[in-house]
Write a protein that holds these residues in place. Structure first.
Motif, PDB file in Angstrom:
ATOM      1  N   VAL A 110      22.360  25.299   1.009  1.00  0.00           N
ATOM      2  CA  VAL A 110      22.860  26.637   0.527  1.00  0.00           C
ATOM      3  C   VAL A 110      22.031  27.688   1.499  1.00  0.00           C
ATOM      4  O   VAL A 110      22.527  28.562   2.290  1.00  0.00           O
ATOM      5  CB  VAL A 110      22.756  26.968  -0.750  1.00  0.00           C
TER       6      VAL A 110
ATOM      7  N   LEU B 278      30.814  25.373   4.246  1.00  0.00           N
ATOM      8  CA  LEU B 278      30.858  25.744   3.088  1.00  0.00           C
ATOM      9  C   LEU B 278      31.350  24.717   2.239  1.00  0.00           C
ATOM     10  O   LEU B 278      31.026  24.128   0.845  1.00  0.00           O
ATOM     11  CB  LEU B 278      31.134  27.065   2.541  1.00  0.00           C
ATOM     12  N   LEU B 279      32.730  24.497   2.373  1.00  0.00           N
ATOM     13  CA  LEU B 279      33.366  23.344   1.561  1.00  0.00           C
ATOM     14  C   LEU B 279      32.675  21.993   1.459  1.00  0.00           C
ATOM     15  O   LEU B 279      32.392  21.509   0.329  1.00  0.00           O
ATOM     16  CB  LEU B 279      34.716  23.302   2.330  1.00  0.00           C
TER      17      LEU B 279
ATOM     18  N   VAL C 285      20.498  26.249 -12.191  1.00  0.00           N
ATOM     19  CA  VAL C 285      21.583  25.652 -12.977  1.00  0.00           C
ATOM     20  C   VAL C 285      22.454  24.567 -11.963  1.00  0.00           C
ATOM     21  O   VAL C 285      22.530  23.388 -12.392  1.00  0.00           O
ATOM     22  CB  VAL C 285      22.718  26.731 -13.475  1.00  0.00           C
ATOM     23  N   TYR C 286      22.457  24.860 -10.601  1.00  0.00           N
ATOM     24  CA  TYR C 286      22.988  24.292  -9.778  1.00  0.00           C
ATOM     25  C   TYR C 286      22.240  23.283  -8.992  1.00  0.00           C
ATOM     26  O   TYR C 286      22.465  22.803  -7.838  1.00  0.00           O
ATOM     27  CB  TYR C 286      23.999  24.752  -8.888  1.00  0.00           C
TER      28      TYR C 286
ATOM     29  N   LEU D  23      29.773  22.472  -0.795  1.00  0.00           N
ATOM     30  CA  LEU D  23      30.068  22.321  -2.183  1.00  0.00           C
ATOM     31  C   LEU D  23      30.350  20.954  -2.668  1.00  0.00           C
ATOM     32  O   LEU D  23      30.075  20.542  -3.619  1.00  0.00           O
ATOM     33  CB  LEU D  23      31.585  23.368  -2.348  1.00  0.00           C
TER      34      LEU D  23
ATOM     35  N   ALA E 298      27.217  19.493  -3.033  1.00  0.00           N
ATOM     36  CA  ALA E 298      26.426  19.687  -4.182  1.00  0.00           C
ATOM     37  C   ALA E 298      27.242  19.029  -5.652  1.00  0.00           C
ATOM     38  O   ALA E 298      26.594  18.398  -6.452  1.00  0.00           O
ATOM     39  CB  ALA E 298      26.787  21.033  -4.460  1.00  0.00           C
ATOM     40  N   TYR E 299      28.590  19.009  -5.403  1.00  0.00           N
ATOM     41  CA  TYR E 299      29.312  18.069  -6.395  1.00  0.00           C
ATOM     42  C   TYR E 299      28.775  16.657  -6.702  1.00  0.00           C
ATOM     43  O   TYR E 299      28.825  16.093  -7.796  1.00  0.00           O
ATOM     44  CB  TYR E 299      30.905  18.150  -6.246  1.00  0.00           C
TER      45      TYR E 299
END
Lengths: 482, 512
Positions: B136, B180-181, B73-74, B184, B187-188
């Motif tokens: 990830v 991690l931030l 999904v991601y 993310l 990824a966005y």
């Protein structure tokens, strides 16, 4: 008049009848046989209900003239509640006998409370929702005070009762305002009235919404409605706390989501703000307040508040993706939290519950399996790899970013750094410190070990293969978006 | 598609699982755990040698690629692959693990099973982070390192071990969560977390700056760069020898590897923008920590400070973005991995025998431990960068690369080469030469056969890399060239890079 449709509500009806049946058996049968028999029968009844829930035909179905609705979303939430209830009943067997609270009323009350939760999740009308809510809460008051001769337990029950009654009042007030401005109690009617409300209706409905959601937030123990949580968690018998930590939260969050994306979709801005505020407050309060706790149950209470904050982050995003993240979070939360409490259920020293941090000293030497499982759960609660907690966090942080809330995501990350500290401290105590006095051997049972081992495996497995669970949650979330 | 890489990564984990499942008498369990750990790590080392022999030196891009869906999904994937840069770091990790197991054979007496399990998990995580091609996945391995290291320091460490373990964990955790931030956010923006995709896409400069900073802090803590190096001192001093060696030899390299793998190719413009910052921090690190090292009385602290200084060299080399500089930096990392590991092992040899880390307590060891004195001398000289040893080639190339970009940086870093000589030679003299005053040192035994076994491969490597560095430089050349062209592109495009940096970049482009 059309005949009453009740088949979609079969699981709930079955559970209600089963709990009444168990009550009868409990009253009539000999006490020495009910102590163990009723919990087992209760777990069986819950398992049958779970099977009925899962086996129900897919798709949305209404019953009782639209008072009741079941859909994929409801099935997901119900399955979590039922799983949690089964696990707590089985894991609590030995603990309850050891604490002298192995009376047949306990499982019956759990069953009744679960019935209420299922009714909440499947409610499609403010009235059926309120009935479900009260059916859920009343047994919980009794359960919290179940250890009658313990002052802490009765205090927990009373505290929960008084504050909960207040919150129910708020909720009812909100519901009546909503009824007044939308001229209906069914979710459809409210939703219809709020699609394009005039100025007057909008203001009144927003006030009603805030009151209603405040009541839900209380059951959810989201800050700033969390004050009761630490005391009730600490005072209740651990077997009850384990149930407290999962069931009511899943049910309340499910209701929140159903209300938000159903009747309140016309007031998106209003409930977004409420969810955002609850999320921020819960993250901050839960994170910082847990640092200084030396009682494990209190620590878990604050930790659960911060986890509610994370789950609300998915909701605050206000998208289907966010709702999916929330469901995944709830699923993972169920397993890691249950697992933690089941490990705690097996810890006692000199006939008393071992619940302070120092009681865990050297657990890795005395009970390596329990220590390893607890480490896995705490890693997952902290959101560290290789556990499902990472993905759970990721799946609510990403929607928050997508929804244009980077601040919320940053706060989430910061608070998980804070949380790591106190979870890690438990790991430190278990692995680095020398064991103290020996633990009682007769509290731990094979059932507990099997349950927490299973939960640990699930937490690890969901990290290695998160895809299918994400798609199940995605399908469940999708049903709220027609 | 071969699964060799996955095998190398997860075989230690499997071995660890078997070790954890050992049952029986405590003594038998301890012995079996050690043998199981040793054999597992040796097999893994053998398999990683297959990676080297099977590696196509001339092919650009990633080899031994494995790709599978993880979270469709991601668009998060299980994507592994190595290029000339990561190959040698994997070899470093798989070589040092069995050596650490051998060296701690008799040292670890309590909870041996758990000790071996932690080492095995650590090896999986180390190798995995050098092979991951998905953000990830990388995060999982990068963060997975923390817990076994935390346990190694906290359970088997020295008196102040708990403080050190927490300091290590929380420092690293802050970095990891920032990363991690950033992941993310990436990824966005990209819609995927695949690193190979990120390497070829362009992000807006504002986002690059923020994400660059987030990644940089995380890697800077791991490297560790001044001023976030303070965790290292406690961690290395308190940790048992094996953990000290792995922290300083491999964990530092994970940070520097991150600079090469993520920072430069994914954020080229931001890299260009921040080059002066990195140079400033690195030069400060090199000079400041060298000066501090001179004043140390604790040998593990001294080596730790020298390690920070050497890693400062590495970051200078990486950010020169020139062929010599980057290759020199990588070689310096490998050399540092071996030399600093060996120096900590030397310190471990002494601490084992005398139970003190204080330099002043030693002296005249050349009389009683001639073999040790010789081995120690080789590694001391290698650490100073004597020609013929591994340290020389890396340092030379880095200074050469730095001169092309910025004379000041090059001159100041060259000063530190002198400083290293000062403190390392003084250290060596105080420990090995002089008169044998302390009576308790008279009875010390020279290196045992087990210690010789550990030092032998390290000695070979030090000379191999010093005399014929081409075996290491050749395989990494295509990867470094690709990296630099991406990085230089960033410098040339960046409007904010300082004029001399841009000029150097353009001139480097003209004369490749």
């Amino acid at each position: 008049m059309t005949p009453v449709v009740f088949l979609p509500a079969l699981p709930e009806l079955f559970l209600a009848l089963a709990s009444l049946g168990l009550l009868l058996i409990g009253v009539l049968a000999a006490p020495e046989r009910t102590a163990k028999g009723i919990p087992l029968l209760g777990a069986l009844a819950l398992a049958v209900t779970l099977a009925l829930v899962i086996q129900a035909p897919a798709g949305r179905a209404e019953a009782f003239y639209g008072m009741f609705v079941t859909d994929g979303f409801a099935v997901f939430a119900e399955a979590l509640v039922l799983l949690a209830a089964i696990a707590t009943l089985l894991a609590g067997l030995r603990f309850n006998a050891w604490q002298g609270i192995d009376r047949f009323e306990l499982p019956v009350l759990v069953l009744l409370s679960v019935t209420g939760m299922l009714a909440m999740i499947t409610a499609n009308d403010l009235i059926s929702f309120y009935i479900g809510l009260e059916l859920q809460s009343l047994p919980l008051y009794v359960l919290a005070a179940f250890k009658r001769d313990s002052a802490r337990s009765t205090e927990a029950g009373l505290k929960y009762f008084v504050l909960s009654a207040l919150s129910s009042g708020l909720l009812l007030f909100g519901a009546s305002l909503l009824y007044g401005f939308s001229a209906g109690t069914s979710y459809e009617a409210i939703g219809h009235a709020l699609v394009q409300p005039d100025a007057m209706t909008a203001i009144g409905a927003v006030i009603g919404l805030v009151f209603l959601l405040a009541g839900v937030a209380f059951k959810l123990s989201a800050a700033p409605f969390h004050m009761w949580t630490p005391d009730v968690y600490e005072g209740s018998p651990t077997s009850v706390t384990a149930f407290f930590a999962v069931g009511p939260k899943v049910a309340a969050l499910a209701v929140f989501a159903r209300l938000a994306f159903g009747p309140f979709s016309g007031l998106a801005a209003a409930w977004h703000d409420v969810a955002w505020l609850l999320c921020v407050a819960s993250l901050v309060v839960g994170g910082f307040a847990a640092i200084n706790q030396t009682n494990l149950k209190r620590m878990m209470a604050y930790s659960s508040i911060s986890h509610v904050g994370f789950a609300l982050m998915g909701l605050a995003a206000g998208t289907e993706e966010g709702l999916r993240g929330m469901l995944v979070y709830l699923g993972v939360y169920t397993f890691m939290n249950l697992g933690t409490f089941v490990v705690l259920l097996g810890l006692g020293r000199d006939g008393a519950i071992a619940e302070s941090l120092s009681d865990l000293a050297g657990l890795s030497k005395t009970r390596p399996g329990a220590a390893l499982a607890l480490t896995i759960f705490f890693l997952s609660l902290a959101g560290l790899p290789p556990t499902a907690g990472v993905f759970a966090k990721m799946f609510v942080l990403l929607p928050a970013l997508h929804a244009g809330m980077p601040g919320l995501a940053i706060l989430g990350i910061v608070m998980s750094a804070v949380a790591c500290f106190y979870y890690l401290r438990v790991v430190k105590v278990m692995y680095f410190d020398e064991p103290g006095l020996p633990l009682d051997a007769d509290v731990a049972s094979g059932t507990q070990q099997a349950i927490f081992a299973l939960a640990a495996c699930v937490v690890l497995f969901l990290c290695v293969i998160p895809g299918p669970f994400l798609s199940i949650a995605g399908a469940a979330a999708h049903t709220l978006f027609p | 598609m071969s699964h060799l890489l996955s095998l190398v990564i997860f075989l230690p984990l499997l071995g660890g699982g078997i070790i954890l499942g050992l049952r029986g008498e405590a003594e038998a369990v301890a012995r079996n755990a050690k043998w199981a750990g040793l054999w597992t790590s040796l097999i893994v080392f053998g398999l990683s040698l297959l990676l080297w022999t099977g590696f196509d030196t001339h092919a650009p891009g990633f080899q031994f690629v494995e790709q599978a869906e993880w979270v469709p999904v991601y668009h998060i994937g299980y994507h592994l692959g190595i290029d000339g840069i990561s190959l040698f770091f994997i070899l470093l990790a798989t070589l040092l693990t069995p050596l650490c197991i051998i060296i701690c054979w008799d040292q670890v007496k309590v909870r041996v099973r758990e000790y071996m399990f932690a080492l095995m998990v650590l090896e999986t995580m180390m190798v995995g982070s050098f092979a991951a091609l998905d953000f990830v996945l990388f995060y999982f391995f990068f963060e997975g390192v923390l817990l076994p290291t935390f346990a190694l320091i906290g359970i088997w460490g020295g008196p102040r071990r708990i403080n050190a373990a927490f300091k290590f964990f929380l420092y690293s955790l802050i970095g990891s969560l920032l990363m991690l931030l950033a992941i993310l956010a990436l990824a966005y923006h990209l819609g995927t977390t695949d690193i190979t995709v990120a390497m070829t896409s362009t992000l807006s400069p504002e986002w690059q700056y923020w994400l660059w900073l987030a990644f940089f802090v995380s890697f800077a803590i791991k490297i560790p760069m001044w001023p976030v190096h303070t965790w290292l001192l406690d961690a290395t001093v308190e940790a048992p020898t094996a953990a000290t060696v792995l922290i300083s030899s491999v964990l530092h390299k994970m940070g520097a590897y991150g600079l090469l793998r993520f920072l430069i190719p994914v954020f080229p413009e931001a890299t260009a923008h921040f080059i002066p910052l990195v140079f400033a921090l690195s030069v400060t690190a090199v000079i400041y920590t060298s000066l501090v090292a001179m004043a140390q009385e604790d040998m593990k602290r001294l080596i730790a400070y020298s390690s920070v200084a050497h890693m400062g060299f590495v970051t200078i080399g990486v950010f020169t973005l020139s062929q010599q500089g980057v290759q020199g930096a990588i070689l310096q990392m490998l050399s540092h991995g071996i030399v600093v590991g060996a120096l900590f092992l030397c310190a471990g040899v002494l601490i084992d025998r005398t139970n003190t880390r204080e330099i002043g307590r030693y002296g005249g060891l050349a009389y009683v431990m001639p073999g040790f004195a010789l081995v120690f001398m080789v590694f001391t000289l290698a650490s100073m960068g004597l020609p013929g040893t591994s340290g020389f080639v890396g340092e030379f190339l880095v200074v050469l690369g730095a001169f092309e970009v910025n004379t000041w940086v090059a001159s100041l870093s060259a000063v530190s080469v002198v400083l290293v000589v000062c403190y390392m030679l003084v250290f060596y003299r105080r420990v090995v030469f002089g008169t044998l005053v302390a009576t308790d040192l008279r009875g010390l035994l020279d290196l045992s056969w087990r210690e010789k076994l550990v030092f032998a491969p390290l000695l070979v490597l030090v000379f191999w890399m010093g005399i014929y560095p081409a075996s290491f430089l050749d395989p990494m050349r295509p990867a470094v060239t690709a990296l630099i062209s991406r990085g230089i592109g960033g410098v040339a495009h960046s409007e904010t890079a300082s004029a001399d940096v841009r000029l150097a970049a353009i001139s480097a482009k003209v004369t490749p």
